[in-house]
Design a protein around this motif. Structure first.
Motif, mmCIF file in Angstrom:
data_model
loop_
_atom_site.group_PDB
_atom_site.id
_atom_site.type_symbol
_atom_site.label_atom_id
_atom_site.label_comp_id
_atom_site.label_asym_id
_atom_site.label_seq_id
_atom_site.Cartn_x
_atom_site.Cartn_y
_atom_site.Cartn_z
ATOM 1 N N ASP A 148 0.928 -1.305 0.126
ATOM 2 C CA ASP A 148 -0.111 0.136 0.039
ATOM 3 C C ASP A 148 0.806 1.252 -0.068
ATOM 4 O OD1 ASP A 148 0.782 -0.551 2.587
ATOM 5 O OD2 ASP A 148 -0.747 0.729 3.531
ATOM 6 N N THR A 149 2.109 1.170 0.182
ATOM 7 C CA THR A 149 3.008 2.487 0.162
ATOM 8 C C THR A 149 4.038 2.326 -0.806
ATOM 9 O OG1 THR A 149 4.423 1.506 2.081
ATOM 10 C CG2 THR A 149 2.471 3.153 2.418
ATOM 11 N N ASN A 150 4.636 1.418 -1.224
ATOM 12 C CA ASN A 150 5.642 1.031 -2.095
ATOM 13 C C ASN A 150 5.696 2.041 -3.269
ATOM 14 O OD1 ASN A 150 8.351 0.079 -2.814
ATOM 15 N ND2 ASN A 150 7.356 -0.821 -4.479
ATOM 16 N N HIS A 151 4.519 1.936 -3.854
ATOM 17 C CA HIS A 151 4.172 2.775 -5.260
ATOM 18 C C HIS A 151 4.399 4.251 -4.958
ATOM 19 C CE1 HIS A 151 0.306 2.879 -3.471
ATOM 20 N NE2 HIS A 151 0.216 3.673 -4.033
ATOM 21 N N ILE A 152 4.424 4.685 -3.625
ATOM 22 C CA ILE A 152 4.114 6.297 -3.640
ATOM 23 C C ILE A 152 5.502 6.748 -4.038
ATOM 24 C CG2 ILE A 152 3.964 8.239 -1.938
ATOM 25 C CD1 ILE A 152 2.192 6.395 -0.512
ATOM 26 N N TYR A 153 6.662 6.269 -3.741
ATOM 27 C CA TYR A 153 7.807 6.837 -4.104
ATOM 28 C C TYR A 153 8.370 5.885 -5.732
ATOM 29 C CZ TYR A 153 12.687 8.260 -4.530
ATOM 30 O OH TYR A 153 13.934 8.501 -4.978
#
Length: 182
Positions: A87-92
């Motif tokens: 749920d967070t890896n794709h943000i950066y």
């Protein structure tokens, strides 16, 4: 690929201790000759340490298994830059498909590759550091490292709360590649 071998002759390659691929504008897995280059370096210098840094989301699981077979010496490795969980890896790591990434990681590790997990910590993912470290152990990574980025915080990325700013060192610059003969 032959152009690289022409630039570095056998004498030079045989003296290198390490060859590490890390893309500045792009991922080394995207290079059409990446596997051939590793294979050629291994042929020319069986003792060279081979390494790579990647987000792990390019190519197929079969490609990653093939890479693991080429990076088969005890000190060879791939650093997977994974900045959080699904749920967070794709943000950066923009446009990284978590399912593809995990299949590639598993294929590489199951084929005998030594994998390192390198996590950039931001405000949006700092709560996941312990879970990422546990997942790294579960998947068979050889080590896990969480670190705060030294890059400017842009596109809504924020410095993690309660973490110390990276320390900027002054003094003479030492070229790591020269020091390692890589």
């Amino acid at each position: 690929m032959d152009e690289i071998v022409k630039i570095l002759n056998f004498d030079q390659i045989s003296k290198l201790n390490k060859m590490f691929m890390c893309g500045y504008y792009g991922d080394r897995a995207s290079g059409q000759h990446t596997l051939s280059i590793y294979k050629k370096f291994r042929q020319l210098n069986p003792n060279i340490v081979l390494g790579m840094n990647t987000n792990g989301a390019l190519r197929s699981a079969a490609w990653w298994a093939q890479l693991a077979k080429l990076l088969n010496q005890p000190r060879d490795y791939v650093v997977f830059s994974i900045d959080g969980l699904e749920d967070t890896n794709h943000i950066y790591r923009r446009n990284v498909n978590w399912t593809v990434l995990m299949k590639n990681v598993q294929a590489y590790i199951e084929a005998g590759g030594k994998a390192h997990w390198d996590m950039l910590v931001y405000k949006h993912n700092q709560h996941q550091v312990n879970d990422c470290e546990a997942m790294a152990k579960q998947l068979g990574f050889t080590w896990f490292r969480a670190k705060v980025s030294k890059r400017p915080y842009i596109n809504g990325l924020e410095f993690p709360i309660g973490w110390q700013n990276p320390i900027q060192h002054t003094g003479p610059i030492v070229c790591q590649a020269s020091a390692e003969s890589s």
